[in-house]
Design a protein around this motif. Structure first.
Motif, PDB file in Angstrom:
ATOM      1  N   LYS A   1      52.384  26.882  59.838  1.00 11.41           N
ATOM      2  CA  LYS A   1      51.077  26.754  60.486  1.00 11.41           C
ATOM      3  C   LYS A   1      51.202  26.639  62.011  1.00 11.41           C
ATOM      4  O   LYS A   1      50.458  27.283  62.762  1.00 11.41           O
ATOM      5  CB  LYS A   1      50.314  25.558  59.923  1.00 11.41           C
ATOM      6  N   GLY A   2      52.142  25.838  62.492  1.00  8.32           N
ATOM      7  CA  GLY A   2      52.321  25.675  63.931  1.00  8.32           C
ATOM      8  C   GLY A   2      52.672  26.970  64.628  1.00  8.32           C
ATOM      9  O   GLY A   2      52.170  27.267  65.726  1.00  8.32           O
ATOM     10  N   PHE A   3      53.521  27.788  63.995  1.00  5.14           N
ATOM     11  CA  PHE A   3      53.921  29.073  64.573  1.00  5.14           C
ATOM     12  C   PHE A   3      52.742  30.048  64.602  1.00  5.14           C
ATOM     13  O   PHE A   3      52.575  30.812  65.556  1.00  5.14           O
ATOM     14  CB  PHE A   3      55.073  29.692  63.781  1.00  5.14           C
ATOM     15  N   VAL A   4      51.911  30.014  63.549  1.00  2.00           N
ATOM     16  CA  VAL A   4      50.733  30.887  63.510  1.00  2.00           C
ATOM     17  C   VAL A   4      49.735  30.457  64.575  1.00  2.00           C
ATOM     18  O   VAL A   4      49.209  31.292  65.330  1.00  2.00           O
ATOM     19  CB  VAL A   4      50.076  30.872  62.106  1.00  2.00           C
ATOM     20  N   ASP A   5      49.476  29.160  64.654  1.00  2.00           N
ATOM     21  CA  ASP A   5      48.515  28.649  65.640  1.00  2.00           C
ATOM     22  C   ASP A   5      48.963  28.956  67.064  1.00  2.00           C
ATOM     23  O   ASP A   5      48.127  29.138  67.959  1.00  2.00           O
ATOM     24  CB  ASP A   5      48.334  27.143  65.464  1.00  2.00           C
ATOM     25  N   ALA A   6      50.285  29.025  67.259  1.00  2.00           N
ATOM     26  CA  ALA A   6      50.821  29.337  68.590  1.00  2.00           C
ATOM     27  C   ALA A   6      50.848  30.837  68.865  1.00  2.00           C
ATOM     28  O   ALA A   6      51.263  31.269  69.948  1.00  2.00           O
ATOM     29  CB  ALA A   6      52.226  28.760  68.729  1.00  2.00           C
ATOM     30  N   GLY A   7      50.397  31.643  67.898  1.00  2.00           N
ATOM     31  CA  GLY A   7      50.347  33.092  68.082  1.00  2.00           C
ATOM     32  C   GLY A   7      51.696  33.780  68.006  1.00  2.00           C
ATOM     33  O   GLY A   7      51.855  34.893  68.512  1.00  2.00           O
ATOM     34  N   LYS A   8      52.672  33.143  67.344  1.00  4.85           N
ATOM     35  CA  LYS A   8      54.020  33.706  67.303  1.00  4.85           C
ATOM     36  C   LYS A   8      54.300  34.535  66.054  1.00  4.85           C
ATOM     37  O   LYS A   8      55.067  35.499  66.116  1.00  4.85           O
ATOM     38  CB  LYS A   8      55.059  32.582  67.419  1.00  4.85           C
ATOM     39  N   ILE A   9      53.725  34.144  64.935  1.00  4.93           N
ATOM     40  CA  ILE A   9      53.966  34.912  63.716  1.00  4.93           C
ATOM     41  C   ILE A   9      52.661  35.201  62.989  1.00  4.93           C
ATOM     42  O   ILE A   9      51.619  34.591  63.265  1.00  4.93           O
ATOM     43  CB  ILE A   9      54.959  34.203  62.760  1.00  4.93           C
TER      44      ILE A   9
END
Length: 331
Positions: free
Chosen positions: A218-226
């Motif tokens: 979730k953190g990676f998605v929210d950061a626009g990375k994955i």
């Protein structure tokens, strides 16, 4: 039936919800209850024992408190062997288990032990698997990714935080099978020490896809990375996770859950076994446990008694077959 289809079949609520106040009388009266966590303090099995024990106490399903015993070793094998060989007729004992337990049983990692030597009680939730790509990847769906693998297996490498033959690897192979890839040994998988390192390699362009559990990303998605291509759940998850599509809605009937639950000694009496099935069912149905699941990123997986026993057997059979194909288990 594969474990993926079995989760989809059994994940719906089973029977009428049990409330603590309506627990039926049982010939078995628990006393001096104990939960073995087959690892050190602080891990997933330890937390499962402690959270469930505390909730059962709060619901007055237990007299007093449940003792938690940490018995590490062999990825759960030391605890499994002790229950089978020394404590196989105890009625007040349960043991925490997860997908790691069924995977190791399927791969013969508990020498001389099999899943039918114990009684499987119930699941209390799951962390569903997912497959993701970098945010700037042109791929938009899981079928697109797997079609690319099918056309040229060397063009796609999956990264995960478990060893070759571990759950992150097996989730990809189960999805590949559903997409018509018959030679699962051709699917490239690169093992890392954890999900964070695997995502780092994805972002660096060293691999083309990432496999892990939904709580990891979730953190990676929210950061626009994955970008999550698919969650391996029977239906869309709730809350912040509802935006992620399932594999099933994309035409791939595949579900992969890192489940958490319990088994009991194989010679536990029927009265005691039925007590634990009903008590853990009442715990699962309670608002207290629903709140714990939400705060710990656990998704529903409602399996009890014979349904859970059947599910674990199907999981072990499927994982054993896959492990044979990729050479983790020798014929």
């Amino acid at each position: 039936m594969t474990p993926t289809t079995s989760i989809a079949r059994w994940a719906a609520p089973l029977g009428i919800a049990l409330a603590a106040a309506s627990m039926p009388a049982s010939a078995f009266e628990p006393s001096g209850t104990e939960c073995i966590a087959p690892a050190g303090a602080g891990g997933g099995w330890d937390m499962t024992c402690r959270m469930v024990g505390k909730t059962m106490q709060d619901l007055k399903l237990l007299p007093g408190t449940m003792q938690v015993t940490n018995k590490a070793g062999g990825g759960g094998g030391v605890a499994f062997a002790e229950v089978v060989n020394k404590r196989n007729d105890e009625n007040n004992l349960i043991v925490a288990a997860s997908s790691a337990t069924s995977t190791r049983l399927a791969q013969g990692a508990y020498p001389g032990n099999t899943m039918d030597q114990v009684r499987w009680i119930a699941a209390v939730g799951a962390d569903y698997g997912m497959i993701a790509v970098a945010a700037d990847s042109p791929l938009k769906t899981l079928p697109e990714l797997l079609a690319k693998v099918k056309a040229d297996a060397s063009s796609v490498a999956f990264a995960g935080g478990s060893a070759v033959g571990g759950w992150d690897h097996l989730k990809v192979l189960i999805a590949a099978r559903k997409a018509g890839i018959t030679n699962v040994r051709s699917v490239k998988y690169v093992a890392f020490d954890g999900g964070g390192e695997a995502v780092t390699q994805l972002l660096a362009g060293k691999v083309q896809a990432f496999t892990g559990d939904i709580s990891e990303v979730k953190g990676f998605v929210d950061a626009g990375k994955i970008k999550v291509l698919a969650v391996m759940a029977p239906e869309r998850l709730e809350g912040d996770f509802a935006k992620y599509p399932t594999a099933k809605e994309q035409g791939l009937d595949v579900v992969g859950a890192n489940w958490r639950g319990f088994y009991a000694p194989g010679k536990m009496s029927d009265d005691a076994y039925n007590y634990w099935v009903k008590s853990l069912g009442a715990t699962y149905d309670s608002k207290e446990w629903k709140a714990i699941m939400a705060s710990n990123g656990m998704a529903p997986l409602n399996l009890r008694g014979p349904a859970f026993q059947k599910f674990v057997k199907e999981s072990v059979d499927e994982i054993h077959e896959l492990s044979l194909e990729i050479g983790i288990v020798k014929k």
